[in-house]
Motif scaffolding. Structure first.
Motif: not given
Length: 352
Positions: A162, A202-203, A219-221, A225-226, A255, A258, A261-262
Motif C-alpha cells: 500500500h 495507490t488504488d 483500501w482507505p484507512t 492506514d496501509s 479507523s 473505516g 465501511d469496508w
C-alpha cells in the motif's frame, strides 16, 4: 537444493547468536553452494557491522526448519499462524502467510515476524518449487506480517505494498525491532531488518505470474492506514490480511468507522475462498466475517454510549471493556486487546 547457512552473533555480545540463511548462496548441488559460500557470506556481513559471522556452511533443504504450508487450491498455499497476540507466544509467528505458484514465478503474501520466520517460509517454498520468487506482497505494516521481508527480497522478490506503508512502517520500525528483542531469544530475531517496498499501490494493480494474475487493491484507512488485499484470478482465492480476523481478537489501529465501511461493502464478492490475516480460511464470507462485524459494531455502539454520557477517556475505557465482555468467549487474547480497542475507538469517535 542446498542453502548457505551462516552462524552470526551480535558484535558486542557473543552470547546473542543465531543462524542466517542466505538465498544468494542457493545451489542445486553441494559443490555449487560451497564454491560461492565465502564471498556471499562476506558480502552480506559487510553491510552489517553489528554482526560477526563464523564459517559459512552448505546444508540440504530437507535438513533445515521449514514453515508448514497447506495447499488450499491449485497452486495456492498458506501457513496458518498461532491465533494469539505476539507476547503470548514463544516466537511471534502469529500471522497467516500465503504462497501462489504461477508458471513464471512465485508470489508470497506477507513474510512473517522476523528473519527467522522468513527463512522458514523460504525453505518451505523451495520444497514445493524451484521457480523464482518474483514478488512479495505486504498486506499492511504490522510486524507479524512484514519483518521477514528482507529474506524474500534477497531471494529476488520485488516487494509490493500500500502507498501509505513506507511512512507508517518507518515510523514504527525502531519499536518493532525493540519489541522482538524484548520478547524472544536471539535466534528468533537476530539479523532482522526492515525492508521497504519497491512498488506502491495507490488504488488497484495487478501482478502477472504467467498462467494467473493477482489483483491488488489498496483500501482507505480501516484496520490500519496501509491495508492491501490480493485475489488470485485462477482460483478466486482472496487474501485479506488483517482486514479480517478470525479466532484472534480484532485490533483497531486505523479507523473503526473505516473498517465497518469496508465490511459493509461486501469486499469478498465472487471469492471462492477467503484467507484472513489470522485464523482459518473459509468459503463463506458471512461465516468468516460475522463475528468480526458483530464485535466492531458493538465496540462502536458502546463507545458512542459512553461519549454521550460525558465520560472521560480514563473512565470510559473500563466501562466499554466491561460492556463487551460477553463477546469475548469466541476470541483469543481478548482481555489483552479489548481495552486497547476501546481507547482507539474513543479517540476516534469523540470527534464525530
Amino acid at each position: 537444493m542446498f542453502h548457505l547457512i551462516l552462524g552470526v552473533c551480535l558484535a558486542l555480545s557473543n552470547g546473542q547468536c543465531g543462524q542466517i540463511l542466505l538465498p544468494k548462496g542457493d545451489s542445486p548441488n553441494l559443490a555449487g553452494c560451497q564454491a560461492q559460500a565465502a564471498q556471499v557470506a562476506a558480502d552480506w556481513l559487510a553491510d552489517r557491522p553489528d554482526l560477526t559471522g563464523g564459517a559459512p556452511l552448505c546444508r540440504a533443504n530437507a535438513d533445515l526448519p521449514a514453515a508448514r504450508l497447506d495447499e488450499l487450491a491449485p497452486g495456492v498455499f498458506a501457513h496458518f499462524g498461532t491465533s494469539r497476540q505476539m507476547e503470548e507466544t514463544a516466537d511471534g509467528r502469529i500471522a497467516n502467510l500465503g504462497v501462489i505458484i504461477g508458471r513464471d514465478g512465485v508470489a508470497v503474501i506477507d513474510a512473517g515476524v522476523s528473519r527467522a520466520e522468513g527463512q522458514a517460509l523460504y525453505v518451505a517454498i523451495r520444497r514445493l518449487t524451484d521457480r523464482p520468487v518474483t514478488d512479495l506482497i505486504l498486506t499492511h505494516m504490522h510486524p507479524d506480517h512484514v519483518m521477514g521481508a528482507e529474506v524474500l527480497a534477497e531471494a529476488g522478490a520485488r516487494i509490493t505494498a500500500h502507498h501509505a506503508l513506507p511512512v507508517s512502517l518507518q515510523a514504527r520500525a525502531g519499536s518493532y525491532l525493540d519489541s522482538l528483542q524484548g520478547l524472544y531469544p536471539a535466534p528468533e530475531w537476530i539479523g532482522t531488518r526492515i525492508a521497504l517496498p519497491d512498488r506502491l499501490v495507490t488504488d488497484r494493480d495487478r501482478i502477472d505470474l504467467g498462467d494467473r494474475h493477482l489483483d491488488l487493491r489498496a483500501w482507505p484507512t480501516a484496520h490500519t492506514d496501509s491495508d492491501l488485499t490480493m485475489r488470485d484470478s485462477a482460483t478466486a482465492t482472496l487474501f485479506t490480511g488483517d482486514l479480517l480476523f478470525r479466532d484472534l481478537t480484532p485490533v483497531v489501529d486505523g479507523s473503526l468507522r473505516g473498517w465497518l465501511d469496508w465490511m459493509a461493502g461486501n469486499p469478498a464478492a465472487g471469492a471462492a475462498l477467503i484467507v484472513p490475516g489470522h485464523g482459518p480460511a473459509s468459503a463463506s464470507w458471512r461465516d468468516a466475517s460475522d463475528p468480526q462485524r458483530i464485535f466492531l459494531d458493538a465496540l462502536a455502539t458502546e463507545t458512542r454510549n459512553v461519549i454521550a454520557q460525558g465520560l472521560a477517556l480514563s473512565e470510559a475505557v473500563p466501562v466499554i471493556a466491561d460492556a463487551l465482555q460477553p463477546l469475548g468467549k469466541i476470541w483469543f487474547s481478548y482481555p489483552a486487546t479489548v481495552a486497547r480497542n476501546a481507547t482507539a475507538a474513543y479517540k476516534e469517535l469523540e470527534w464525530e
